[in-house]
Design a protein around this motif. Structure first.
Motif, short mmCIF file in Angstrom:
data_model
loop_
_atom_site.label_atom_id
_atom_site.label_comp_id
_atom_site.label_asym_id
_atom_site.label_seq_id
_atom_site.Cartn_x
_atom_site.Cartn_y
_atom_site.Cartn_z
N THR A 151 0.85 -1.19 0.00
CA THR A 151 0.00 0.00 0.00
C THR A 151 0.89 1.24 0.00
OG1 THR A 151 -1.73 -1.19 1.18
CG2 THR A 151 -1.82 1.21 1.25
N HIS A 152 0.51 2.25 -0.81
CA HIS A 152 1.39 3.41 -0.97
C HIS A 152 0.60 4.62 -1.46
CE1 HIS A 152 1.13 1.39 -4.88
NE2 HIS A 152 1.38 2.54 -5.44
N LEU A 153 1.24 5.77 -1.37
CA LEU A 153 0.69 7.02 -1.89
C LEU A 153 1.13 7.13 -3.35
CD1 LEU A 153 -0.82 9.71 -1.18
CD2 LEU A 153 1.46 10.70 -0.77
N VAL A 154 0.18 7.40 -4.24
CA VAL A 154 0.48 7.42 -5.67
C VAL A 154 0.04 8.74 -6.29
CG1 VAL A 154 -1.74 6.36 -6.27
CG2 VAL A 154 0.19 6.13 -7.84
N GLU A 155 0.80 9.18 -7.29
CA GLU A 155 0.42 10.33 -8.10
C GLU A 155 -0.47 9.83 -9.23
OE1 GLU A 155 1.30 13.51 -7.58
OE2 GLU A 155 2.56 13.04 -5.83
N LEU A 156 -1.65 10.39 -9.36
CA LEU A 156 -2.58 9.95 -10.39
C LEU A 156 -2.21 10.52 -11.75
CD1 LEU A 156 -5.96 10.30 -8.45
CD2 LEU A 156 -4.40 8.35 -8.57
N THR A 157 -2.35 9.71 -12.78
CA THR A 157 -2.01 10.15 -14.12
C THR A 157 -3.09 11.08 -14.67
OG1 THR A 157 -3.15 8.31 -15.21
CG2 THR A 157 -0.83 7.96 -14.58
N HIS A 158 -2.74 11.80 -15.71
CA HIS A 158 -3.71 12.70 -16.36
C HIS A 158 -4.91 11.91 -16.85
CE1 HIS A 158 -5.35 15.92 -18.83
NE2 HIS A 158 -5.39 15.08 -19.84
N THR A 159 -4.66 10.70 -17.38
CA THR A 159 -5.76 9.86 -17.88
C THR A 159 -6.75 9.55 -16.78
OG1 THR A 159 -4.32 8.86 -19.54
CG2 THR A 159 -6.32 7.65 -18.96
#
Length: 262
Positions: A151-159
């Motif tokens: 489990t982790h913090l993620v940067e969401l893509t533009h898509t």
């Protein structure tokens, strides 16, 4: 991988809910991994119907895949709110046994470690329900050269931000980060159900099951799991190379299935 082709979204939802209902009846203390988004809503409605007919959720434990970072549980677009509105408020589940990552945590690393520990202490997920993004993300595991296991913090893509903007007043209101179970956590589930419907998901489903396993298509890693059931509608199946689909001997019409990989 077992593939079930249903004639439409409603039938897909019915089949998915039936599989979850079977899991709970077999094991009243089942540990479920649940997803959010528009795809599983139909299955949740049918699970609510099953509860009204006697399905008991009182001993079930739920772990949700993800949560937007920066949204409070009371926010109408948080996944905590989503789960309450679409399922938890309508069944007899013990809310203390429902777990969703804390999107307001000030220390995401600690929150993520704590979440993984809770899953391990529960004994692991018996049945994981998944949707899929148009770019192949499952949970919020976005395409990348490398994928995180836990489990982790993620940067969401533009898509992903663009696709999810339909739930917000403006694309500017969509959070740019989320806390998500990692691929390792998802792949540890004993059984997995992946749902997809609509022509817009046809290309990514083809890549998921017919393409090479690649971190650029996170969903393709499901090819490596021994107990995955993919439930799609007829619209998606028209775009697949697999044509040897045959009628499954269940009570509903227009349902076909096949198996690939073994």
């Amino acid at each position: 991988m077992r593939i079930i082709v249903a004639k439409d979204y409603s039938m897909m939802s019915k089949i998915a809910s039936r599989m979850i209902e079977t899991e709970i009846k077999k094991n009243p203390r089942a540990i479920l991994g649940l997803a959010t988004g528009s795809t599983p809503v139909g299955a949740y409605k049918k699970l609510i119907d099953a509860y009204k007919k006697g399905l008991d959720f009182s001993k079930v434990t739920v772990f949700n895949l993800d949560e937007y970072y920066g949204l409070a549980p009371s926010h109408e677009q948080s996944y905590a709110y989503f789960m309450r509105e679409n399922l938890f408020n309508h069944i007899n589940i013990d809310i203390s046994k429902t777990y969703i990552p804390d999107g307001m945590t000030k220390n995401p690393k600690i929150e993520c470690r704590k979440y993984d520990q809770l899953v391990r202490e529960s004994g692991g997920i018996d049945l994981q329900l998944l949707g899929i993004g148009e770019n192949g993300h499952i949970g919020f595991n976005e395409p990348s050269e490398e994928l995180q296991i836990d489990t982790h913090l993620v940067e969401l893509t533009h898509t992903t931000v663009s696709a999810n903007s339909r739930f917000f007043e403006s694309v500017d209101d969509v959070p740019r980060q989320a806390i998500t179970m990692g691929l390792g956590s998802i792949m540890k589930a004993d059984k997995i159900i992946l749902l997809a419907s609509g022509e817009n998901k046809s290309k990514i489903i083809a890549k998921t099951i017919e393409g090479k396993v690649s971190t650029s298509t996170p969903s393709s890693l499901l090819q490596l799991h021994p107990k995955v059931t993919l439930i799609i509608d007829q619209e998606i199946s028209n775009y697949l190379k697999i044509k040897n689909l045959w009628r499954e001997n269940i009570q509903d019409k227009d349902v076909y299935h096949t198996s690939i990989g073994f």
